[in-house]
Scaffold this active site. Sequence first.
Site, PDB file in Angstrom:
ATOM      1  N   ARG A 115    -158.528  -7.718   0.741  1.00 37.05           N
ATOM      2  CA  ARG A 115    -158.431  -6.654   1.748  1.00 37.05           C
ATOM      3  C   ARG A 115    -158.323  -5.357   0.546  1.00 37.05           C
ATOM      4  O   ARG A 115    -157.498  -5.172  -0.230  1.00 37.05           O
ATOM      5  CB  ARG A 115    -157.912  -6.755   2.736  1.00 37.05           C
ATOM      6  CG  ARG A 115    -158.033  -5.701   3.611  1.00 37.05           C
ATOM      7  CD  ARG A 115    -157.022  -5.641   4.864  1.00 37.05           C
ATOM      8  NE  ARG A 115    -157.505  -6.184   6.357  1.00 37.05           N
ATOM      9  CZ  ARG A 115    -157.155  -6.392   7.365  1.00 37.05           C
ATOM     10  NH1 ARG A 115    -156.224  -6.078   7.516  1.00 37.05           N
ATOM     11  NH2 ARG A 115    -157.731  -7.436   7.440  1.00 37.05           N
TER      12      ARG A 115
ATOM     13  N   HIS B 153    -166.565  -8.023   7.919  1.00 39.80           N
ATOM     14  CA  HIS B 153    -164.374  -8.654   7.801  1.00 39.80           C
ATOM     15  C   HIS B 153    -165.236  -9.836   7.984  1.00 39.80           C
ATOM     16  O   HIS B 153    -165.662 -10.732   8.891  1.00 39.80           O
ATOM     17  CB  HIS B 153    -163.980  -7.941   9.124  1.00 39.80           C
ATOM     18  CG  HIS B 153    -162.550  -7.758   9.126  1.00 39.80           C
ATOM     19  ND1 HIS B 153    -162.031  -9.899   8.040  1.00 39.80           N
ATOM     20  CD2 HIS B 153    -161.342  -7.822   9.437  1.00 39.80           C
ATOM     21  CE1 HIS B 153    -161.095  -9.789   8.096  1.00 39.80           C
ATOM     22  NE2 HIS B 153    -160.912  -8.478   9.041  1.00 39.80           N
TER      23      HIS B 153
ATOM     24  N   LYS C 238    -149.719   1.814 -10.319  1.00 40.23           N
ATOM     25  CA  LYS C 238    -149.461   1.991 -12.139  1.00 40.23           C
ATOM     26  C   LYS C 238    -150.279   2.840 -12.330  1.00 40.23           C
ATOM     27  O   LYS C 238    -150.919   3.455 -13.508  1.00 40.23           O
ATOM     28  CB  LYS C 238    -148.948   1.687 -13.306  1.00 40.23           C
ATOM     29  CG  LYS C 238    -147.435   1.412 -12.432  1.00 40.23           C
ATOM     30  CD  LYS C 238    -147.135   0.201 -13.518  1.00 40.23           C
ATOM     31  CE  LYS C 238    -146.247  -1.202 -13.410  1.00 40.23           C
ATOM     32  NZ  LYS C 238    -145.979  -2.124 -14.426  1.00 40.23           N
TER      33      LYS C 238
ATOM     34  N   ARG D  57    -152.603 -10.389  10.948  1.00 39.96           N
ATOM     35  CA  ARG D  57    -153.344 -12.000  11.428  1.00 39.96           C
ATOM     36  C   ARG D  57    -154.767 -12.704  10.092  1.00 39.96           C
ATOM     37  O   ARG D  57    -154.264 -13.620   9.875  1.00 39.96           O
ATOM     38  CB  ARG D  57    -154.478 -11.986  12.471  1.00 39.96           C
ATOM     39  CG  ARG D  57    -154.280 -11.519  14.080  1.00 39.96           C
ATOM     40  CD  ARG D  57    -154.738 -10.579  14.854  1.00 39.96           C
ATOM     41  NE  ARG D  57    -154.405  -9.652  14.076  1.00 39.96           N
ATOM     42  CZ  ARG D  57    -153.499  -8.497  14.795  1.00 39.96           C
ATOM     43  NH1 ARG D  57    -152.566  -9.291  15.777  1.00 39.96           N
ATOM     44  NH2 ARG D  57    -153.101  -7.658  14.120  1.00 39.96           N
ATOM     45  N   THR D  58    -154.913 -11.232   9.492  1.00 42.35           N
ATOM     46  CA  THR D  58    -155.474 -12.269   8.761  1.00 42.35           C
ATOM     47  C   THR D  58    -155.357 -12.698   7.339  1.00 42.35           C
ATOM     48  O   THR D  58    -155.594 -14.033   6.672  1.00 42.35           O
ATOM     49  CB  THR D  58    -156.672 -10.858   8.015  1.00 42.35           C
ATOM     50  OG1 THR D  58    -156.760 -10.150   9.169  1.00 42.35           O
ATOM     51  CG2 THR D  58    -157.344 -10.911   6.844  1.00 42.35           C
TER      52      THR D  58
HETATM   53  N1   CP Z   1    -157.883  -8.576  12.637  1.00 40.86           N
HETATM   54  C1   CP Z   1    -157.784  -7.572  12.055  1.00 40.86           C
HETATM   55  O1   CP Z   1    -158.082  -7.839  10.707  1.00 40.86           O
HETATM   56  O2   CP Z   1    -156.024  -8.207  11.613  1.00 40.86           O
HETATM   57  P1   CP Z   1    -154.858  -7.964  10.661  1.00 40.86           P
HETATM   58  O3   CP Z   1    -155.397  -6.807  10.726  1.00 40.86           O
HETATM   59  O4   CP Z   1    -153.490  -7.882  11.427  1.00 40.86           O
HETATM   60  O5   CP Z   1    -155.259  -8.738   9.711  1.00 40.86           O
END
Ligand code: CP
Length: 305
Positions: A101, A129, A80, A51-52
């Site tokens: 991320r 998040h 590497k 999603r993110t």
């Molecule tokens: N909610 C969320 O962060 O989903 P993903 O890990 O799929 O990005």
Amino acid sequence: MKKESLVSINDISKEEIIDLLEKAKSFEENPNRRVLEGKVIATLFFEPSTRTRLSFETAVNRLGGRIIGFSDAATSSSSKGESLKDTIMMVSNYVDLIIMRHYLEGAARYASEVSSVPIINAGDGANQHPSQTMLDLYSIYKTQGTLENLNITMVGDLKYGRTVHSLLQAMSHFHPTFHFVAPDELKMPQEYKIFCDEHNIPYYEHREFSEEVINQADILYMTRVQRERFTDLMEYERVKNVYILHNSMLAGSKPNLRVLHPLPRVNEIAYDVDDNPKAYYFQQAKNGLFARQAIICKVLGIDVD
Ligand code: CP
């Protein structure tokens, strides 16, 4: 408008949160605007995501920008041995914004300190998040008509779940009451309970996921037990199925209750909940597109009004 990173939900004020929610509403009404024409944006995902990453990339595409990046760090030179510092310094030479991320808590803050362009934290370990929090707030506002004075019940992995940590801090502006439902191994960490005490936010801890707890909630925020954060997989096996929400458990819930989950789910929400009108997690994920369009414009200093 100033360009600045979004690393933690604590980096932005209540007024900025409300402004982002208004902008998300505006993007929901019209998501296709070419305000990122000529901009290149990197998505660097050192941890898996559906999603993110895809909603950020959709947000950029719908705003007329271009995307580079990786969804699997094994295909980048970090495999590497290239350091995060060198990776960020290189990529920030190429792009206008980095969405990142990373599995390490604090990685996004560090990246923001070495980058020459803004960083959006798309999740750093068990820490924060913030873009998920903005879509959670937007979802709560849309379904409740307010963010004020709500009973928020958080269920599951409250130790490692970064989404509950960010959401708890963001809701502190809006006089919530929290109920934390978790086994001893996955309780809300002390630092977040101290945060509640410092902000005069009432909270109640429960081991049992009872109908009594469900029936007083406005928002039931379910979470997945985060297998990837356990050092002891035996402990994960002990707690992985600790709470499962079934449709029958919602029979006495408030009419305004909505069930949220940041997703992915594993088995903590039974599939029979999906058809209940109180299940909101798929719409919640859709709201991520609009919230992320608003965030991208904010960090790039683009005034969409
Ligand atoms: N909610 C969320 O962060 O989903 P993903 O890990 O799929 O990005």
